[in-house]
Design a protein around this motif. Structure first.
Motif, mmCIF file in Angstrom:
data_model
loop_
_atom_site.group_PDB
_atom_site.id
_atom_site.type_symbol
_atom_site.label_atom_id
_atom_site.label_comp_id
_atom_site.label_asym_id
_atom_site.label_seq_id
_atom_site.Cartn_x
_atom_site.Cartn_y
_atom_site.Cartn_z
ATOM 1 N N GLU A 10 78.584 76.262 43.201
ATOM 2 C CA GLU A 10 77.944 75.350 44.147
ATOM 3 C C GLU A 10 76.431 75.564 44.153
ATOM 4 O OE1 GLU A 10 79.616 76.079 47.970
ATOM 5 O OE2 GLU A 10 81.701 75.688 47.338
ATOM 6 N N ASN A 11 75.733 74.593 44.687
ATOM 7 C CA ASN A 11 74.286 74.729 44.871
ATOM 8 C C ASN A 11 74.054 75.489 46.178
ATOM 9 O OD1 ASN A 11 71.544 74.535 44.820
ATOM 10 N ND2 ASN A 11 71.439 72.324 45.060
ATOM 11 N N THR A 12 74.229 76.793 46.126
ATOM 12 C CA THR A 12 74.170 77.626 47.325
ATOM 13 C C THR A 12 72.724 77.872 47.757
ATOM 14 O OG1 THR A 12 74.095 79.682 46.069
ATOM 15 C CG2 THR A 12 76.279 78.810 46.604
ATOM 16 N N GLU A 13 72.595 78.359 48.966
ATOM 17 C CA GLU A 13 71.267 78.727 49.454
ATOM 18 C C GLU A 13 70.680 79.841 48.596
ATOM 19 O OE1 GLU A 13 69.049 80.518 53.465
ATOM 20 O OE2 GLU A 13 71.217 80.133 53.477
ATOM 21 N N ALA A 14 71.514 80.754 48.125
ATOM 22 C CA ALA A 14 71.027 81.862 47.311
ATOM 23 C C ALA A 14 70.402 81.372 46.009
ATOM 24 C CB ALA A 14 72.171 82.836 47.008
ATOM 25 N N VAL A 15 70.990 80.345 45.393
ATOM 26 C CA VAL A 15 70.418 79.775 44.167
ATOM 27 C C VAL A 15 69.025 79.225 44.460
ATOM 28 C CG1 VAL A 15 70.601 77.897 42.491
ATOM 29 C CG2 VAL A 15 72.620 79.259 43.057
ATOM 30 N N ARG A 16 68.902 78.477 45.538
ATOM 31 C CA ARG A 16 67.603 77.879 45.882
ATOM 32 C C ARG A 16 66.572 78.953 46.219
ATOM 33 N NH1 ARG A 16 71.391 74.633 48.551
ATOM 34 N NH2 ARG A 16 70.917 75.556 50.592
ATOM 35 N N VAL A 17 67.007 79.998 46.915
ATOM 36 C CA VAL A 17 66.082 81.068 47.268
ATOM 37 C C VAL A 17 65.559 81.768 46.014
ATOM 38 C CG1 VAL A 17 65.967 83.380 48.292
ATOM 39 C CG2 VAL A 17 66.932 81.481 49.593
ATOM 40 N N ARG A 69 73.267 70.086 35.993
ATOM 41 C CA ARG A 69 73.658 68.784 36.557
ATOM 42 C C ARG A 69 74.462 68.985 37.836
ATOM 43 N NH1 ARG A 69 74.806 67.641 31.077
ATOM 44 N NH2 ARG A 69 77.039 67.976 31.493
ATOM 45 N N ARG A 70 75.333 69.988 37.831
ATOM 46 C CA ARG A 70 76.215 70.198 38.976
ATOM 47 C C ARG A 70 75.435 70.571 40.229
ATOM 48 N NH1 ARG A 70 81.374 70.919 40.314
ATOM 49 N NH2 ARG A 70 81.927 72.488 41.890
ATOM 50 N N VAL A 71 74.382 71.380 40.071
ATOM 51 C CA VAL A 71 73.617 71.822 41.235
ATOM 52 C C VAL A 71 72.265 71.116 41.345
ATOM 53 C CG1 VAL A 71 74.747 74.072 41.211
ATOM 54 C CG2 VAL A 71 72.587 73.785 40.013
ATOM 55 N N ALA A 72 72.090 70.059 40.561
ATOM 56 C CA ALA A 72 70.911 69.179 40.650
ATOM 57 C C ALA A 72 69.605 69.926 40.411
ATOM 58 C CB ALA A 72 70.884 68.478 42.011
ATOM 59 N N LEU A 73 69.554 70.738 39.349
ATOM 60 C CA LEU A 73 68.315 71.401 38.988
ATOM 61 C C LEU A 73 67.487 70.490 38.089
ATOM 62 C CD1 LEU A 73 69.557 75.039 38.269
ATOM 63 C CD2 LEU A 73 68.464 74.155 40.330
#
Length: 471
Positions: A181-188, A235-239
């Motif tokens: 998933e596009n988790t908060e940890a990925v974005r951080v 693509r899945r996490v919209a990077l």
């Protein structure tokens, strides 16, 4: 970890281990950074990172601890390996909870731990490929076997990973396509950590230099990491797929590969790079240690030639400042049990405590947390805000903090002579012995140790030693 072949017992982490070579190869940092993003996209791992880890606030500390842990696990001495695995499992057993969607997470979850190992294996293979060193069939199988053996050390079995590298890739694709998933940890990690990573210890006194370099290097590092990730994952996490970033990424990996092959091995070892960035990591030997010493000499000369600014009194911290710099270990703006647990975890890791001493240390921090919660958590939400702390901290009895200080002294005083000597002090603080604080020339008494700890933890006085440990 051993495998029995015929009548021979083979240690897969022996002198010919690929993984043992990798953990000392600075280039592997590219693979580990990439793998960390894929790990953070796992819902359980991502939530555990956000709620319990100090990787955002103290990334250099986390990097150093990870390096030390990996080196212990891959040590040729089986007793060192077993001790570190037991310590890691105790650490992970303390991390569990519920995410914002009500889903439970547990750092001991077998499938999640297997995914960590899987991302490291796949990212290592990708690192070799992008560096111009595609692995041959036998080398690939050896590397995969070693990563599965690594999982056996952690879990006792490798059932959560496919038996062969050929079977691994369908498992990996399924995880990417259906479980991440596009988790908060990925974005951080991608948009906060790279952009705001604090200066390494060597550059903490040169904030302008670090800020200028980070302004360029941070976005580039994030772009390189994103460009190296699987397209289906992006693509899945919209990077974003920014123009030109793939060329930059390929150039970075190829440069790292050429450096590994062409430069002397002592220049590209992790220990050498860490000694350049962190003066406390090693004694400063090796080629980069010489470079660092020359840079320190140049900086000292520059300070002599530059008018000194007005001195500021740094002997005390405001409650608000102390909260932000020391207590809020996870960087979420609140004081809660994970923050104090992170302090205990850092101390236990540095001292390599056994289970009994580690339990004493955690229990002392837990008692301190109960005291803080009872005295400061005015709205009863299970955490203390910066405002709640600043309003009432000075009125606390701090009996729990005294207990923490006593236990910290006990676990540091290895020989039980009721004094912290030079070697014991260095083991805890990784800095020179401060004789002016002891009252004696060759040791640190319990009363002096406890007194300085309480002065630091109450925000009354700065301490270079405790700053290096907890802030």
């Amino acid at each position: 970890m051993t495998q029995i072949t015929g009548e021979e017992t083979v240690d897969v982490f022996g002198p010919d281990s690929m993984l043992r070579r990798l953990v000392n190869d600075a280039r592997w940092g590219l693979a580990v950074s990439r793998a960390t993003v894929l790990e953070a996209a796992h819902p359980q791992i991502g939530t555990a990172l956000i709620e319990n880890s100090t990787f955002v606030t103290y990334p250099w500390r986390r990097l150093r601890n990870t390096l030390v842990s990996m080196q212990r696990i891959l040590d040729l001495d089986h007793h060192v390996r077993d001790r570190e695995i037991a310590r890691l499992n105790r650490l992970h057993a303390r991390i569990s909870g519920t995410d914002p969607q009500g889903r439970g997470y547990d750092a001991m979850d077998a499938a999640a731990r297997a995914w960590v190992v899987a991302t490291l294996f796949e990212s290592t293979v990708t690192m070799y490929r992008l560096s111009g060193e595609s692995l041959s069939g036998p080398a690939l199988e050896q590397l995969y076997a070693e990563f599965r053996a690594f999982l056996v050390l952690l879990e006792g079995n490798s059932d959560q990973l496919p038996a062969t590298s050929r079977e691994f890739w369908p498992y990996y694709d399924d995880m990417i396509d259906h479980h991440l998933e596009n988790t908060e940890a990925v974005r951080v990690i991608l948009y906060r950590l790279f952009a705001n990573v604090p200066a390494p210890p060597l550059l903490r006194n040169h904030p302008a230099v670090w800020a200028a370099g980070r302004a360029v290097a941070g976005p580039v590092a994030a772009a390189i990491t994103i460009a190296s990730l699987p397209e289906s994952f992006c693509r899945r996490v919209a990077l974003p797929d920014l123009p030109g970033t793939r060329a930059i990424m390929h150039g970075a990996y190829l440069t790292a590969g050429f450096a590994t092959r062409l430069l002397p091995n002592s220049w590209v070892r992790v220990d050498s790079i860490m000694s350049l960035l962190d003066p406390d990591h090693t004694s400063g030997s090796g080629p980069w240690g010489t470079v660092r010493r020359k840079a320190d000499q140049a900086a000292a000369m520059l300070r002599l030639l530059t008018p000194a600014p007005d001195k500021v009194n740094h002997t005390t911290r405001s409650a608000d400042q102390f909260f932000a710099e020391v207590l809020d270990q996870t960087g979420d703006g609140y004081l809660a049990w994970p923050d104090l647990a992170a302090m205990a975890r850092e101390i236990a890791t540095r001292l390599d405590l056994d289970e009994q001493d580690e339990e004493r240390l955690y229990n002392a921090h837990a008692a301190w947390w109960r005291e803080l919660q009872a005295g400061l958590d005015t709205d009863g939400d299970g955490r203390v805000t910066r405002q709640e702390y600043a309003a009432s901290a000075v009125s606390l009895p701090s009996l729990g903090l005294v207990k923490v200080a006593d236990v910290l002294f006990d676990v540091t005083d290895i020989d039980d002579d009721q004094a912290i000597d030079v070697q014991e002090y260095q083991r805890l603080f990784r800095t020179a012995f401060h004789r002016d604080l002891t009252g004696r020339a060759d040791s640190y008494s319990r009363s002096a140790f406890v007194r300085q700890f309480l002065s630091f933890m109450s925000g009354q006085q700065h301490s270079t030693a405790y700053d290096s440990l907890l802030s």
